[in-house]
Enzyme design. Sequence first.
Site, short mmCIF file in Angstrom:
data_model
loop_
_atom_site.label_atom_id
_atom_site.label_comp_id
_atom_site.label_asym_id
_atom_site.label_seq_id
_atom_site.Cartn_x
_atom_site.Cartn_y
_atom_site.Cartn_z
N SER A 103 2.22 -5.48 -0.95
CA SER A 103 2.64 -4.17 -1.45
C SER A 103 2.97 -4.31 -2.93
CB SER A 103 3.86 -3.70 -0.65
OG SER A 103 4.39 -2.51 -1.18
N LYS A 134 -1.66 -2.62 -1.03
CA LYS A 134 -1.04 -1.28 -1.03
C LYS A 134 -0.39 -1.08 -2.38
CE LYS A 134 3.40 0.02 0.98
NZ LYS A 134 4.18 0.04 2.23
N LYS A 139 2.26 1.36 -4.68
CA LYS A 139 3.26 2.42 -4.69
C LYS A 139 2.79 3.49 -5.68
CE LYS A 139 6.44 0.70 -1.97
NZ LYS A 139 6.74 1.37 -0.70
N ASP A 183 1.34 4.42 -1.06
CA ASP A 183 2.64 4.78 -0.46
C ASP A 183 3.48 5.53 -1.49
OD1 ASP A 183 5.05 4.93 0.86
OD2 ASP A 183 5.27 2.77 1.20
N GLU A 216 0.52 6.65 2.92
CA GLU A 216 1.80 6.42 3.61
C GLU A 216 2.90 7.36 3.10
OE1 GLU A 216 2.75 2.28 3.55
OE2 GLU A 216 4.81 2.56 4.23
N ASP A 237 6.09 6.37 7.75
CA ASP A 237 7.02 5.24 7.65
C ASP A 237 8.43 5.82 7.88
OD1 ASP A 237 8.83 3.30 6.71
OD2 ASP A 237 7.76 2.85 4.87
N LYS A 241 8.69 -0.65 11.27
CA LYS A 241 9.65 -1.58 10.68
C LYS A 241 10.83 -1.60 11.64
CE LYS A 241 8.78 -0.29 5.85
NZ LYS A 241 9.32 0.47 4.69
N GLY A 268 7.26 -3.56 5.63
CA GLY A 268 8.21 -4.57 5.16
C GLY A 268 9.32 -3.94 4.37
O1 OSB Z 1 8.07 2.01 1.84
O2 OSB Z 1 7.08 0.35 2.66
C1 OSB Z 1 7.98 0.79 1.98
C2 OSB Z 1 9.94 -2.07 0.31
C3 OSB Z 1 11.22 -1.57 0.38
C4 OSB Z 1 11.42 -0.32 0.93
C5 OSB Z 1 10.35 0.44 1.40
C6 OSB Z 1 9.05 -0.06 1.35
C7 OSB Z 1 8.85 -1.33 0.78
C8 OSB Z 1 7.54 -1.96 0.61
C9 OSB Z 1 7.51 -3.47 0.49
O3 OSB Z 1 6.50 -1.35 0.50
C10 OSB Z 1 6.83 -4.15 1.62
C11 OSB Z 1 7.14 -5.63 1.64
O4 OSB Z 1 8.17 -6.03 2.25
O5 OSB Z 1 6.37 -6.40 1.07
MG MG Z 2 6.55 2.82 3.06
#
Ligand code: OSB
Ligand code: MG
Length: 369
Positions: free
Chosen positions: A135, A161, A163, A188, A213, A238, A262, A290
């Site tokens: 991510s 992925k 952000k 995401d 996402e 999510d 999660k 994650g």
């Molecule tokens: O939205 O998936 C998410 C990290 C912290 C809070 C929300 C998210 C995330 C990530 C990181 O996308 C995923 C990872 O642990 O590598």
């Molecule tokens: Mg997410």
Amino acid sequence: MKIERIELRRIHMPYVRPFETSGWRHEGSDALIVRAEADGATGWGESPVSDGPWYNEETYHTALLMQKEFLGPMLLEADISDPRAVRHTFKRVRANRMAKAGLEFAVWDLCARAQNVSLSKLLGGTRKEVSVGVSVPIKASIEELLETVEGYLADGYKRVKIKIKPGWDITPTQAIRARWPTLLLQVDGNSIYRLQDAAHLQQLDQFDLLLNEQPLEHDDIFDHAKLAKLLETPICLDESIVSPDHARWALELKACGVINIKPSRIGGLADSVDIHDICQAAGIPVWHGGMLETGIGRAISVALASLPNFTLPGDISANNRYFHRDIVTNPFTLNKNSTLSVPDGPGHGAQVDEAFLEEVTVEKVELRG
Ligand code: OSB
Ligand code: MG
């Protein structure tokens, strides 16, 4: 079996690189680490909370308070022979799911170790390896983004992925797609868009994304169902899916084509397995999200992701993508096929480096039965 002692720690451990989303930026982990002891066995869990209520409503202050004042004492009273029953022990407490999950994870680990089986096996896992991706946070420039992605591809990650947020969505997605035409790619937005942005989000349909996402509100299912009809890219929920009922509602309303599981967001592994099963019965794939977990949460994620309906790569990168030094002595390393190997020893398998854990501990609370 009765738990005799619970130790709760807030840690602070810097990330290799800052992590920025549409709504927050973090320089390090402020997770709560849970240790539970019974009959000479020890179990470890983690609540991957942070300094503020940015992802969900919890913070390390609220989660530690809930564990100390309510959830910990309830657990010390309960018979914990069946980890699936912990959710019933906690049922009187509304929400506060990350606080619950950290304790529930420790009970699963403790029970698996006591039975000398792996957590994967106890949960019904069938895989020896789980597929993972990475991510990638919001970056200062497209150049920096492409350099970061290139680095992760060189490490061996085969799914990316990114952000996104308004002003950082179409352009970065287009830039990655232009450079890597067949890369497994997804986005995401962490709840930053509204239904009125549908026409804007339709522009992402041209980039052959695996999924989009959580574009809309953190607690929305209804507008996601409307948006899903307007997009070709499957919506993945999510934030909005915090219980098996929420998963059922989302599937019935056709609000998503994929669910991100999660266990910390959902309040534990038992409800996470139920969501996995509900989706499997409905023909809806799931993948493991994650929360930038430490090595303890990471081992729990790998065990859960070994269940059969986790058919898309997880946000479960190797420990060194997050921390230069983690609180475990046996970090996961990335296999050549972009997978992590599922531990087959007792419990979740993370070997806690107790001396280093002590070094990164900011606050410690002890509860006794
Ligand atoms: O939205 O998936 C998410 C990290 C912290 C809070 C929300 C998210 C995330 C990530 C990181 O996308 C995923 C990872 O642990 O590598
Ligand atoms: Mg997410």
